[in-house]
Design a protein around this motif. Structure first.
Motif, PDB file in Angstrom:
ATOM      1  N   ALA A 286       0.715  -1.289   0.118  1.00 46.16           N
ATOM      2  CA  ALA A 286      -0.133  -0.017   0.009  1.00 46.16           C
ATOM      3  C   ALA A 286       0.900   1.367  -0.052  1.00 46.16           C
ATOM      4  O   ALA A 286       0.500   2.215  -0.862  1.00 46.16           O
ATOM      5  CB  ALA A 286      -1.071   0.131   1.202  1.00 46.16           C
ATOM      6  N   PHE A 287       1.742   1.292   0.786  1.00 47.03           N
ATOM      7  CA  PHE A 287       2.656   2.354   0.865  1.00 47.03           C
ATOM      8  C   PHE A 287       3.778   2.587  -0.248  1.00 47.03           C
ATOM      9  O   PHE A 287       3.950   3.753  -0.716  1.00 47.03           O
ATOM     10  CB  PHE A 287       3.572   2.434   2.179  1.00 47.03           C
ATOM     11  CG  PHE A 287       2.893   3.035   3.361  1.00 47.03           C
ATOM     12  CD1 PHE A 287       2.718   4.247   3.403  1.00 47.03           C
ATOM     13  CD2 PHE A 287       2.350   2.105   4.269  1.00 47.03           C
ATOM     14  CE1 PHE A 287       2.150   4.738   4.761  1.00 47.03           C
ATOM     15  CE2 PHE A 287       2.020   2.489   5.500  1.00 47.03           C
ATOM     16  CZ  PHE A 287       1.864   3.845   5.504  1.00 47.03           C
ATOM     17  N   GLU A 288       3.861   1.695  -0.957  1.00 50.48           N
ATOM     18  CA  GLU A 288       5.057   1.490  -1.927  1.00 50.48           C
ATOM     19  C   GLU A 288       3.962   2.021  -3.304  1.00 50.48           C
ATOM     20  O   GLU A 288       4.576   2.561  -4.153  1.00 50.48           O
ATOM     21  CB  GLU A 288       5.409   0.256  -2.463  1.00 50.48           C
ATOM     22  CG  GLU A 288       6.650  -0.115  -1.629  1.00 50.48           C
ATOM     23  CD  GLU A 288       7.278  -1.548  -1.666  1.00 50.48           C
ATOM     24  OE1 GLU A 288       8.323  -1.825  -1.038  1.00 50.48           O
ATOM     25  OE2 GLU A 288       6.555  -2.438  -2.212  1.00 50.48           O
ATOM     26  N   ARG A 289       2.742   1.758  -3.531  1.00 52.11           N
ATOM     27  CA  ARG A 289       1.986   2.241  -4.374  1.00 52.11           C
ATOM     28  C   ARG A 289       1.841   3.699  -4.355  1.00 52.11           C
ATOM     29  O   ARG A 289       1.685   4.368  -5.519  1.00 52.11           O
ATOM     30  CB  ARG A 289       0.584   1.598  -4.394  1.00 52.11           C
ATOM     31  CG  ARG A 289       0.314   0.276  -4.905  1.00 52.11           C
ATOM     32  CD  ARG A 289      -0.886  -0.268  -5.348  1.00 52.11           C
ATOM     33  NE  ARG A 289      -1.692  -0.270  -4.009  1.00 52.11           N
ATOM     34  CZ  ARG A 289      -1.931  -1.352  -3.226  1.00 52.11           C
ATOM     35  NH1 ARG A 289      -1.596  -2.589  -3.316  1.00 52.11           N
ATOM     36  NH2 ARG A 289      -2.690  -1.094  -2.017  1.00 52.11           N
ATOM     37  N   LEU A 290       1.874   4.217  -3.399  1.00 49.89           N
ATOM     38  CA  LEU A 290       1.844   5.682  -2.913  1.00 49.89           C
ATOM     39  C   LEU A 290       3.263   6.356  -3.213  1.00 49.89           C
ATOM     40  O   LEU A 290       3.309   7.491  -2.869  1.00 49.89           O
ATOM     41  CB  LEU A 290       1.242   5.884  -1.481  1.00 49.89           C
ATOM     42  CG  LEU A 290      -0.021   5.686  -1.512  1.00 49.89           C
ATOM     43  CD1 LEU A 290      -0.428   5.579   0.054  1.00 49.89           C
ATOM     44  CD2 LEU A 290      -0.926   6.222  -2.468  1.00 49.89           C
ATOM     45  N   GLY A 291       4.319   5.458  -3.519  1.00 43.03           N
ATOM     46  CA  GLY A 291       5.580   6.150  -3.967  1.00 43.03           C
ATOM     47  C   GLY A 291       6.508   6.348  -2.592  1.00 43.03           C
ATOM     48  O   GLY A 291       7.566   6.706  -2.873  1.00 43.03           O
ATOM     49  N   ALA A 292       6.322   5.530  -1.479  1.00 42.40           N
ATOM     50  CA  ALA A 292       6.981   5.708  -0.147  1.00 42.40           C
ATOM     51  C   ALA A 292       8.068   4.332  -0.516  1.00 42.40           C
ATOM     52  O   ALA A 292       7.866   3.324  -1.104  1.00 42.40           O
ATOM     53  CB  ALA A 292       6.198   5.542   0.878  1.00 42.40           C
ATOM     54  N   GLU A 293       9.368   4.729   0.074  1.00 41.59           N
ATOM     55  CA  GLU A 293      10.244   3.795   0.079  1.00 41.59           C
ATOM     56  C   GLU A 293      10.099   2.951   1.617  1.00 41.59           C
ATOM     57  O   GLU A 293       9.941   3.573   2.665  1.00 41.59           O
ATOM     58  CB  GLU A 293      11.553   4.190   0.215  1.00 41.59           C
ATOM     59  CG  GLU A 293      12.881   3.086   0.562  1.00 41.59           C
ATOM     60  CD  GLU A 293      14.118   3.754   0.566  1.00 41.59           C
ATOM     61  OE1 GLU A 293      15.011   2.923   0.736  1.00 41.59           O
ATOM     62  OE2 GLU A 293      14.347   4.926   0.231  1.00 41.59           O
ATOM     63  N   VAL A 294       9.865   1.539   1.741  1.00 40.86           N
ATOM     64  CA  VAL A 294       9.692   0.894   2.858  1.00 40.86           C
ATOM     65  C   VAL A 294      10.614   0.149   3.183  1.00 40.86           C
ATOM     66  O   VAL A 294      11.260  -0.890   2.672  1.00 40.86           O
ATOM     67  CB  VAL A 294       8.416   0.057   2.745  1.00 40.86           C
ATOM     68  CG1 VAL A 294       8.283  -0.829   4.079  1.00 40.86           C
ATOM     69  CG2 VAL A 294       7.002   0.621   2.252  1.00 40.86           C
ATOM     70  N   ILE A 295      11.190   0.496   4.656  1.00 43.04           N
ATOM     71  CA  ILE A 295      12.318  -0.244   5.120  1.00 43.04           C
ATOM     72  C   ILE A 295      12.082  -1.092   6.489  1.00 43.04           C
ATOM     73  O   ILE A 295      11.149  -0.629   7.062  1.00 43.04           O
ATOM     74  CB  ILE A 295      13.509   0.664   5.826  1.00 43.04           C
ATOM     75  CG1 ILE A 295      13.691   1.816   4.683  1.00 43.04           C
ATOM     76  CG2 ILE A 295      14.578   0.152   6.344  1.00 43.04           C
ATOM     77  CD1 ILE A 295      14.466   2.930   5.050  1.00 43.04           C
TER      78      ILE A 295
END
Length: 208
Positions: free
Chosen positions: A20-29
Motif C-alpha cells: 500500500a505504501f509503495e503504491r503511493l511512492g514511499a520507500e519501505v524499510i
C-alpha cells in the motif's frame, strides 16, 4: 521519496501494508531492530493477533524503548489495527503493559445480541476531531474492520473518528502529537484507505 520504517515483530500483515505504501511512492524499510530506524522518516506499527504476545515480541526485539524514544522526540508513527491498541497502557485482552504512548485502556467490545464479535466488515467512519488523517473538509469514508477490542483514551480529544457498534460509538482512529493510529485496516480499505495513507504521507513529508 519518503522513507517509512515498517516495524516487523512477527505479528503484522506486513506484505499488504508494504504494498500500500509503495503504491503511493514511499520507500519501505523493514525494522526488526532499533538500529534500522536510523534512516527512517516515520514508523508504521502494524499488528494482527493478541495484545500480550505482541508486547512480548516487541520487548524481545529491543524495540519497545526505541519506539518510546522515537515518539518522545515527536517523530511520526502510525499504528494499524493491533498496532493502535499497543500504543495504549493496558488491555482487557491480557496482562502485559502496552507502550504507554497514549493514556487509556483497550476494552473488549460489548456482547450484544445481533452484533457478532469480532466486529468485521465495511463501516462508515464518523468524524469526531480533525487531524492530519481526517482534516476538515475531507470525507471520512467507509473502511474495513476486523476487531474485538477498542480503545478508550483518557483524553477524548485524541479520537479523530469513531464507528458505530451496537448502541454506541467506539474509537476508530486516534491522533496525538506526532502519533496517529487506525483501528481499521487502511491497506484493505480501497480508495478511502489509500486517501488516508496518502494524507499521512503528505503530513510526514511536510514536517521540518
Amino acid at each position: 521519496m519518503t522513507r517509512i520504517g515498517l516495524i516487523d515483530y512477527g505479528m503484522g500483515n506486513l506484505h499488504s501494508v508494504q504494498r500500500a505504501f509503495e503504491r503511493l511512492g514511499a520507500e519501505v524499510i523493514g525494522v526488526q531492530a532499533p538500529e534500522q530506524m536510523t534512516d527512517c522518516q516515520a514508523l508504521v506499527l502494524p499488528g494482527v493477533g493478541a495484545f500480550d504476545p505482541a508486547m512480548e515480541r516487541l520487548q524481545a526485539s529491543g524495540l519497545v524503548p526505541a519506539i518510546q524514544a522515537w515518539c518522545s522526540a515527536a517523530r511520526p508513527l502510525l499504528g494499524i489495527c493491533l498496532g493502535l491498541q499497543l500504543l495504549f497502557e493496558s488491555s482487557d485482552e491480557g496482562e502485559a503493559r502496552g507502550l504507554g504512548l497514549l493514556k487509556g485502556h483497550i476494552a473488549a467490545l460489548p456482547r450484544v445480541s445481533g452484533y457478532p464479535i469480532p466486529h468485521m466488515g465495511w463501516e462508515p467512519l464518523q468524524r469526531v476531531h480533525p487531524s492530519p488523517l481526517f482534516p476538515e473538509g475531507e470525507e471520512a469514508g467507509w473502511v474495513y474492520f476486523v476487531h474485538s477490542f477498542a480503545a478508550e483514551p483518557q483524553d477524548p480529544h485524541c479520537v479523530t473518528t469513531s464507528v458505530r457498534f451496537a448502541d454506541r460509538q467506539v474509537t476508530a482512529a486516534v491522533w496525538s502529537g506526532s502519533v496517529g493510529a487506525c483501528q481499521f485496516h487502511p491497506e484493505k480499505s480501497g480508495v478511502a484507505g489509500e486517501q488516508i495513507l496518502r494524507r499521512w504521507l503528505r503530513w510526514v513529508e511536510q514536517r521540518p
